[in-house]
Design an enzyme around this catalytic site. Sequence first.
Site, PDB file in Angstrom:
ATOM      1  N   GLU A  28       0.950  -1.261   0.038  1.00  0.00           N
ATOM      2  CA  GLU A  28      -0.137   0.179   0.019  1.00  0.00           C
ATOM      3  C   GLU A  28       0.840   1.297   0.079  1.00  0.00           C
ATOM      4  O   GLU A  28       2.063   1.102   0.228  1.00  0.00           O
ATOM      5  CB  GLU A  28      -0.937   0.012   1.051  1.00  0.00           C
ATOM      6  CG  GLU A  28      -1.883  -1.206   1.324  1.00  0.00           C
ATOM      7  CD  GLU A  28      -2.920  -1.104   2.503  1.00  0.00           C
ATOM      8  OE1 GLU A  28      -3.702  -1.943   2.497  1.00  0.00           O
ATOM      9  OE2 GLU A  28      -2.829  -0.133   3.081  1.00  0.00           O
ATOM     10  N   GLU A  66       9.394  -7.639  -3.618  1.00  0.00           N
ATOM     11  CA  GLU A  66       9.347  -8.897  -2.931  1.00  0.00           C
ATOM     12  C   GLU A  66      10.327  -8.924  -1.651  1.00  0.00           C
ATOM     13  O   GLU A  66      10.680  -9.714  -1.274  1.00  0.00           O
ATOM     14  CB  GLU A  66       9.746 -10.066  -3.684  1.00  0.00           C
ATOM     15  CG  GLU A  66       8.487 -10.516  -4.735  1.00  0.00           C
ATOM     16  CD  GLU A  66       8.334 -11.587  -4.919  1.00  0.00           C
ATOM     17  OE1 GLU A  66       8.411 -12.599  -3.909  1.00  0.00           O
ATOM     18  OE2 GLU A  66       7.874 -11.958  -6.114  1.00  0.00           O
TER      19      GLU A  66
END
Length: 421
Positions: free
Chosen positions: A160, A399
Amino acid sequence: MALFNQLYRGSVKTGIRSVSTSNKRNSHAVPANGYHFELNETQKEFQDMARKFAREEIIPVAPEYDRTGKYPWDIVKKAWSVGLMNTHVPAHCGGLDMGVFDGCLVAEELAYGCSGIMTAIEASGLGQSPIILAGNKEQQKKYLGRLIEEPLVAAYCVTEPGAGSDVNGVKTKAEKKGDEWIINGQKMWITNGGVANWYFLLARTNPDPKAPASKAFTGFIVERETPGVTPGRKEINMGQRASDTRGITFEDVRVPKENVLIAEGAGFKIAMGAFDRTRPPVASGATGLAQRCLDEATKYALERKTFGVPIAYHQAVAFMLADMAINVETARLAWMKSAWDVDQGKRNTYYASIAKCHASDIANKCATDAVQIFGGNGFNCDYPVEKLMRDAKIYQLYEGTSQIQRMIISRELLTKAKESA
């Protein structure tokens, strides 16, 4: 493409289907004398097909996709048609049920051609991993089976605007109303965000800010066409521009209870568990980019002459190439170890983070050194290493940043030390 279709539909497809299930468990079984470093014949065929696909289908068009930022649907569809996508989808969904190791072989070869195009293909695997790990048979058949039936992609919606490495900071919330969940919030930096057919989404379902992460979040499968789902503009990134990266807004999005993974409160463990499966492929992609840097730099160093000899014969340049070779080989061994572990059913968090961290740093070092070897030409977009340097940076960010990987590695290391004390 006729050659690829022939390969896939012939010996490769037949061979993979016949041994895929046993491959995942046994192809890397340790022989009596310990480790071995040889691919089986099916893996070699699959690797060769991916290598040929990268050289013939990706490399010629990669500069144009980098320039325009257009999503490479034509390449994605070709990769799907020859069986280079969705290799890990379970057999009961129509997939090949191959292991993480086998997928990494493909990812390294595709990233050699263009890591942006590889990410466009491989990011779908990240979106699929939570469903493979935690989905029930019905969920897997519906959503994974769909990707086998036609060339579609998925996406992983966790990050986010204010919550990246700190997953516990996720603000997107889901409230249960009857047999549905109502989701509101905003996600950011979602790979495949504008092109995915469905998303794995992590949302807070426990409003208590003191609730532990292990109980505060729930994982959902969200259809792209659900009312209230609105992808934002495509972000123009420094590198890997063929990849589609966007923010996504979820406004009163209704999701049926059937789309909850495992149960309410299980989302954090699912999301984190997926990384043990997906960080090895990221590491293999970074290794593929690093290998491309080494190959381009070596070729150039043998062609470019100074003081009457190719610059490769100057010790300063020769040692740079030697260091690049050392780094590429160790990065490859790292992803192989971490992928092998997860295919053996072992917890590979420690090795997955080592592989991801090491390969990401190596990709950036090799790209920088390749530009240096090219000299002024390396700073120009008419030569390939400029793009490789831009593409490499994201490996240290997505990631899990390299700093987060070091936190994980050190935590695992200290935990083992305490246990053995």
